[in-house]
Design an enzyme around this catalytic site. Structure first.
Site, PDB file in Angstrom:
ATOM      1  N   ASP A 166     100.099  30.235  44.609  1.00  0.00           N
ATOM      2  CA  ASP A 166      98.988  29.398  45.080  1.00  0.00           C
ATOM      3  C   ASP A 166      98.755  28.261  44.089  1.00  0.00           C
ATOM      4  O   ASP A 166      98.659  27.088  44.459  1.00  0.00           O
ATOM      5  CB  ASP A 166      97.731  30.265  45.214  1.00  0.00           C
ATOM      6  N   ASP A 173     100.264  23.965  44.209  1.00  0.00           N
ATOM      7  CA  ASP A 173      99.381  22.790  44.168  1.00  0.00           C
ATOM      8  C   ASP A 173      99.844  21.823  43.077  1.00  0.00           C
ATOM      9  O   ASP A 173      99.873  20.602  43.280  1.00  0.00           O
ATOM     10  CB  ASP A 173      97.927  23.189  43.878  1.00  0.00           C
ATOM     11  N   ASP A 192     102.317  30.649  32.574  1.00  0.00           N
ATOM     12  CA  ASP A 192     101.649  29.592  31.805  1.00  0.00           C
ATOM     13  C   ASP A 192     102.661  28.531  31.364  1.00  0.00           C
ATOM     14  O   ASP A 192     102.416  27.326  31.465  1.00  0.00           O
ATOM     15  CB  ASP A 192     100.873  30.169  30.607  1.00  0.00           C
ATOM     16  N   LYS A 245     104.223  37.093  34.742  1.00  0.00           N
ATOM     17  CA  LYS A 245     103.479  37.219  33.490  1.00  0.00           C
ATOM     18  C   LYS A 245     103.876  38.563  32.880  1.00  0.00           C
ATOM     19  O   LYS A 245     103.017  39.421  32.605  1.00  0.00           O
ATOM     20  CB  LYS A 245     101.973  37.096  33.779  1.00  0.00           C
ATOM     21  N   TYR A 260      95.736  39.104  46.068  1.00  0.00           N
ATOM     22  CA  TYR A 260      94.973  38.704  47.260  1.00  0.00           C
ATOM     23  C   TYR A 260      94.648  39.907  48.146  1.00  0.00           C
ATOM     24  O   TYR A 260      93.672  39.875  48.885  1.00  0.00           O
ATOM     25  CB  TYR A 260      95.767  37.694  48.085  1.00  0.00           C
TER      26      TYR A 260
HETATM   27  C1  IPM Z   1      96.548  27.947  50.243  1.00  0.00           C
HETATM   28  C2  IPM Z   1      95.053  28.023  50.125  1.00  0.00           C
HETATM   29  C3  IPM Z   1      94.607  29.419  50.524  1.00  0.00           C
HETATM   30  C4  IPM Z   1      95.214  30.400  49.564  1.00  0.00           C
HETATM   31  C5  IPM Z   1      93.091  29.615  50.642  1.00  0.00           C
HETATM   32  C6  IPM Z   1      92.449  28.585  51.523  1.00  0.00           C
HETATM   33  C7  IPM Z   1      92.742  31.017  51.079  1.00  0.00           C
HETATM   34  O1  IPM Z   1      94.632  27.682  48.844  1.00  0.00           O
HETATM   35  O2  IPM Z   1      97.076  28.121  51.352  1.00  0.00           O
HETATM   36  O3  IPM Z   1      97.210  27.721  49.225  1.00  0.00           O
HETATM   37  O4  IPM Z   1      94.664  30.647  48.481  1.00  0.00           O
HETATM   38  O5  IPM Z   1      96.269  30.933  49.883  1.00  0.00           O
HETATM   39 MG    MG Z   2      96.204  26.971  47.609  1.00  0.00          MG
END
Ligand code: IPM
Ligand code: MG
Length: 359
Positions: free
Chosen positions: A250, A254, A226, A194, A143
């Site tokens: 990230d 999710d 993975d 990785k 990032y």
């Molecule tokens: C998160 C989001 C952010 C990230 C985006 C919105 C920049 O997906 O907080 O997980 O990638 O960190």
């Molecule tokens: Mg995210």
């Protein structure tokens, strides 16, 4: 005398303002009950800030955050700003906030509530009892690594570049946060990388392994990213605490979030070495349902609870809010994202009122 706390509110975009308003009313109520006095300062970030000032993170907003005891953020982004050049996108505001406050550690718990087992898209026996903490590195890796950008090569072709890089000290400080977190949980830490392909991951793995000597009570394992993605949906109960870099964190957070039925339920904490932390839902700004009173405010309310626990050291207030959330779920109230047959469908505001009653 009441204890005083300065809280910066960053409602942001989309459903942000509606869910934030529920969290603020919950905080006011808990403040009255426990004699805590909150002073709220609102500041623009993301698309809202772009519309006002042209900048997704105006310096006054960052300054307001710096001068507070904790920052409560809702969500940023939306279709309207998706076509802007990358340095003017709402997401830049969020990344700037993380970097500006030095928030290198992101704690993302994914715990399934018994009331919501059937809201998960996975089978009951896979998700029942899942309780995972993802510790994501937040201010380094691909990032932020240099060089980055879209360059033109000698042949005139465009080339997009990002750099995945970690220094030993960056790995060590996030490693420590993760080992400490695992210690307070079930004592198992899985480091995800990785290392079969990436040098940066090899260094990550070496440094985390070395560090584990200082935490003999924590059982350390390593997993390729993975495989971790696969294991999360195959047998998620094998995980207790996960530590990983920015991009892998990230993505995996999710996936872990979705095990619990809805990403609309999950809070997160972003912490630095000192100074105020930022507390925000894992979910985004859901522009498709913004302003329709359909959003689930629970992740935002639980983010306020996390703020009280990790940011302000007010565990009693945090406990009470978490209890109230369980209570409204027991009472059968559900927003659309977690709705299941036989439950009572409510909107964002009505969910807020039910929470206040439960408090
Ligand atoms: C998160 C989001 C952010 C990230 C985006 C919105 C920049 O997906 O907080 O997980 O990638 O960190
Ligand atoms: Mg995210």
């Amino acid at each position: 005398m009441a204890k005083q706390y300065r809280i910066t509110l960053l409602p942001g975009d989309g459903i942000g303002p509606e869910i934030m308003s529920v969290a603020v009313s919950v905080l006011k109520e808990i403040g009255q009950q426990l004699n805590l006095q909150f002073t709220f300062q609102e500041a623009p970030i993301g698309g809202a800030a772009i519309d006002l000032t042209g900048d997704p993170l105006p310096s006054e907003s960052l300054e307001t955050c710096r001068n507070s005891d904790a920052v409560l953020l809702a969500a940023i982004g939306g279709f309207k700003w998706d076509t802007l050049p990358s340095h003017q996108r709402p997401e830049r505001g969020l990344l700037g906030l993380r970097a500006g406050l030095g928030l290198f550690a992101n704690l993302r718990p994914a715990k399934i509530l018994p009331q919501l087992v059937d809201a998960s898209s996975l089978k009951r026996d896979i998700v029942e009892g899942v309780d995972i903490m993802v510790v994501r590195e937040l201010t380094g890796g691909v990032y932020f690594g240099q060089p980055k950008g879209i360059f033109t090569t000698e042949t005139g072709e465009k080339r997009g570049v990002n750099t995945m890089a970690y220094t030993e000290s960056e790995i060590e400080r996030i490693g420590r946060v993760a080992f400490e977190a695992a210690r307070k949980r079930q004592g198992r830490l899985c480091s995800v990388d990785k290392a079969n392909v990436l040098e940066v991951s090899q260094l990550w793995r070496d440094r985390i392994t070395q560090l584990s000597q200082e935490y003999p009570d924590v059982e350390l394992s390593h997993m390729y990213v993975d495989n971790a993605a696969m294991q999360l949906v195959r047998y998620p109960k094998q995980f207790d605490t996960i530590v990983t870099g920015n991009l892998f964190g990230d993505i995996l957070s999710d996936a872990a979030a979705m095990l619990t039925g809805s990403i609309g339920m999950l809070p997160s904490a972003s912490l630095g070495a000192s100074g105020p932390g930022v507390f925000e839902p894992v979910h985004g700004s859901a522009p498709d349902i913004a302003g329709q009173d359909k959003a689930n405010p629970i992740a935002q309310v639980l983010s306020a609870a996390m703020m009280l626990r990790y940011g302000l050291n007010e565990p009693e207030a945090s406990d009470r809010i978490e209890q109230a959330v369980l209570k409204v779920l027991d009472q059968g109230y559900r927003t659309g994202d977690i709705m299941s047959p036989g439950m009572t469908l409510v909107g964002c505001q009505a969910m807020g009122e039910a929470l206040l009653k439960a408090l």
